[in-house]
Design an enzyme around this catalytic site. Structure first.
Site, PDB file in Angstrom:
ATOM      1  N   SER A 248      55.275  36.955  25.775  1.00 29.07           N
ATOM      2  CA  SER A 248      55.229  37.969  24.863  1.00 29.07           C
ATOM      3  C   SER A 248      56.434  38.815  24.673  1.00 29.07           C
ATOM      4  O   SER A 248      57.389  38.134  24.091  1.00 29.07           O
ATOM      5  CB  SER A 248      53.952  38.823  25.304  1.00 29.07           C
ATOM      6  OG  SER A 248      53.701  39.637  24.028  1.00 29.07           O
TER       7      SER A 248
ATOM      8  N   ASP B 105      47.271  39.043  28.865  1.00 31.04           N
ATOM      9  CA  ASP B 105      47.025  37.708  28.317  1.00 31.04           C
ATOM     10  C   ASP B 105      47.780  36.260  29.314  1.00 31.04           C
ATOM     11  O   ASP B 105      48.759  36.728  29.413  1.00 31.04           O
ATOM     12  CB  ASP B 105      47.482  37.499  26.949  1.00 31.04           C
ATOM     13  CG  ASP B 105      47.005  36.498  26.101  1.00 31.04           C
ATOM     14  OD1 ASP B 105      45.892  36.162  26.369  1.00 31.04           O
ATOM     15  OD2 ASP B 105      47.525  36.133  25.205  1.00 31.04           O
TER      16      ASP B 105
ATOM     17  N   HIS C  58      53.443  35.656  21.474  1.00 31.47           N
ATOM     18  CA  HIS C  58      52.763  36.471  20.683  1.00 31.47           C
ATOM     19  C   HIS C  58      53.977  36.821  19.391  1.00 31.47           C
ATOM     20  O   HIS C  58      55.112  37.617  19.793  1.00 31.47           O
ATOM     21  CB  HIS C  58      52.518  37.794  21.498  1.00 31.47           C
ATOM     22  CG  HIS C  58      51.498  37.458  22.241  1.00 31.47           C
ATOM     23  ND1 HIS C  58      51.182  38.438  23.526  1.00 31.47           N
ATOM     24  CD2 HIS C  58      50.636  36.349  22.465  1.00 31.47           C
ATOM     25  CE1 HIS C  58      50.158  38.199  24.197  1.00 31.47           C
ATOM     26  NE2 HIS C  58      49.876  36.975  23.611  1.00 31.47           N
TER      27      HIS C  58
END
Length: 348
Positions: free
Chosen positions: A161, A281, A188
Site C-alpha cells: 500500500s 490489510d 492499493h
C-alpha cells in the site's frame, strides 16, 4: 478530521476549502504555499491528513512527501490538476508514502457537491484507514487448502500500500529472468493508474509486468498487477477474477481477499510477501498462508515508508521472515532454490 492544504494556487486552495466545508467533521488547520512550508508546518502542528499538490515553487510535493513521511509521518492525499501529465511524480510520491491521488476540484458552473464527490470519497476512505475500522466478518470463510503433497507450481503473492511503488521496484529489480514462480501483486492504487504503474514497474524488472485481466492464469516468470478497484481473487482452475464483494471493505483491492483465495485454491507452493502500507490489510491473509505451511515474509520497520500492514502481520506472528526491502528478492530466490541476480540489492 484535521486537514492541511498544500498548494500555491489561491483558486485551488479556495476550491479545497469549499469542498471541505461541505462536511462539518473536517477542519482546515493550516495552509502552506509550497512543500518547504508544509514540512515546517507539519513539524509545528501535525494534521490527520495533508492534501498535497505536486507542482509548487521552492519544493514540490514529491520531496515534501518524502520529508514529511520521514520526519512527522501522517496521511497524505495527492491533489493535482493533471493526473495524466504527472504520472511519474505520482508514483514517486506514493513510493515515499502518499496514500492516493485525486483531481483538484474546480470552482465554477455546476453542482459543487457533485464535483466534490471524488475528493470527499477519498478522504472518507483514508479516514477509515487512519481509524483502522475494518468491518467485522468482511472476509468470508475460505475452504481448506489442498494437500501439500500434490503441490508443484509456485506462486509469489505480494501485497503493498503506502510506499509500495518504490518497495515493489526494489523487489522486482532483484528477481532474475529465470525466476521460477508466478508473481501476483495487489497494490492499493486507483484503477486509473494501474496500467501506468505496471508500465513503470516494468522499467525496473527483467520480468514482464502486466495488469491482471479477468480469466488470466498466473504464469511462471510473469508479474501480474491487480488492475481495478474491485478485489482480485483466485478462482477454481487457477484463473484470476475480480469481485466487488466484500463491498464495505475499506481496502480496495484487498490484499487479504487475494491471499485467502490463493491459500484456498492454489495447487502448489506459495510465498506470501507483505510490504509497506497503512492499516492492517494482508495481515490475516499472511497468517492464513503461514498456518497452511507456506513461507511468508514481512518488510521490516526500518525500510517501510509506513509500518502498518507489516506491523499488524508481525503482531499476529504471520511472518516467517522479517526483512529489509533489499533483502526480500534474494530471500525469495533462496526459498525457491535459485541464485539471485547480481546487484539485486540496489535501491530504486
Amino acid at each position: 478530521m484535521k486537514i492541511a492544504i498544500v498548494n500555491d494556487l489561491p483558486m485551488a486552495v479556495e476550491a479545497l476549502r469549499r469542498v471541505l466545508a461541505l462536511r462539518p467533521e473536517h477542519r482546515v488547520v493550516w495552509v502552506a504555499g509550497n512543500g518547504a512550508q508544509a514540512v515546517q508546518r507539519c513539524a509545528e502542528l501535525r494534521p490527520d491528513l495533508v492534501l498535497m499538490d505536486l507542482l509548487m515553487p521552492e519544493m514540490d510535493g514529491v520531496e515534501a512527501t518524502r520529508l514529511i513521511m520521514a520526519e512527522t509521518p501522517c496521511a497524505i492525499l495527492l491533489v493535482t490538476a493533471d493526473m495524466g501529465a504527472n504520472t511519474a511524480r505520482i508514483f514517486d510520491a506514493m513510493g515515499h508514502g502518499a496514500l492516493d491521488v485525486v483531481d483538484t476540484p474546480v470552482l465554477g458552473g455546476g453542482d459543487l457537491r457533485a464535483g466534490a464527490a471524488p475528493l470527499l470519497a477519498k478522504i472518507e476512505i483514508i479516514g477509515k484507514l487512519i481509524g483502522d475500522s475494518v468491518p467485522a466478518g468482511a472476509i468470508a470463510a475460505r475452504s481448506a487448502a489442498v494437500s501439500r503433497g500434490t503441490r508443484a507450481r509456485q506462486l509469489v503473492a505480494i501485497g503493498a500500500s503506502a510506499g509500495g511503488p518504490a518497495a515493489l521496484a526494489t523487489l522486482l529489480r532483484g528477481l532474475p529472468a529465470d525466476f521460477p514462480a508466478a508473481v501476483v501483486i495487489v497494490q492499493h492504487v486507483d484503477e486509473q493508474f494501474a496500467a501506468g504503474m505496471a508500465q513503470w514497474l516494468g522499467q525496473h524488472s527483467v520480468l514482464p509486468v502486466q495488469v491482471a485481466r479477468e480469466g488470466d492464469r498466473p504464469a511462471r516468470g510473469t508479474v501480474l498487477l491487480a488492475a481495478t478497484n474491485d478485489h482480485l481473487r483466485l478462482e477454481p482452475g487457477e484463473r484470476l477474477a475480480y469481485t466487488p464483494v466484500p463491498r464495505d471493505y475499506v481496502y480496495r483491492p484487498s490484499v487479504d481477499v487475494f491471499f485467502h483465495s490463493a491459500c484456498a485454491l492454489w495447487p502448489g507452493d506459495i510465498v506470501g510477501v507483505l510490504l509497506t502500507g497503512m492499516g492492517r490489510d494482508g495481515a490475516l491473509g499472511l497468517k492464513a498462508l503461514r498456518d497452511q505451511g507456506h513461507h511468508t515474509i514481512a518488510q521490516d520497520q526500518a525500510s517501510c515508508a509506513v509500518y502498518g500492514m507489516p506491523k499488524a502481520a508481525v503482531a499476529l506472528d504471520a511472518a516467517v521472515d522479517i526483512l529489509p526491502i533489499h533483502a526480500i528478492a534474494p530471500r525469495l530466490c533462496a526459498v525457491l532454490s535459485i541464485q539471485p541476480k547480481p546487484g539485486g540489492h540496489d535501491g530504486p
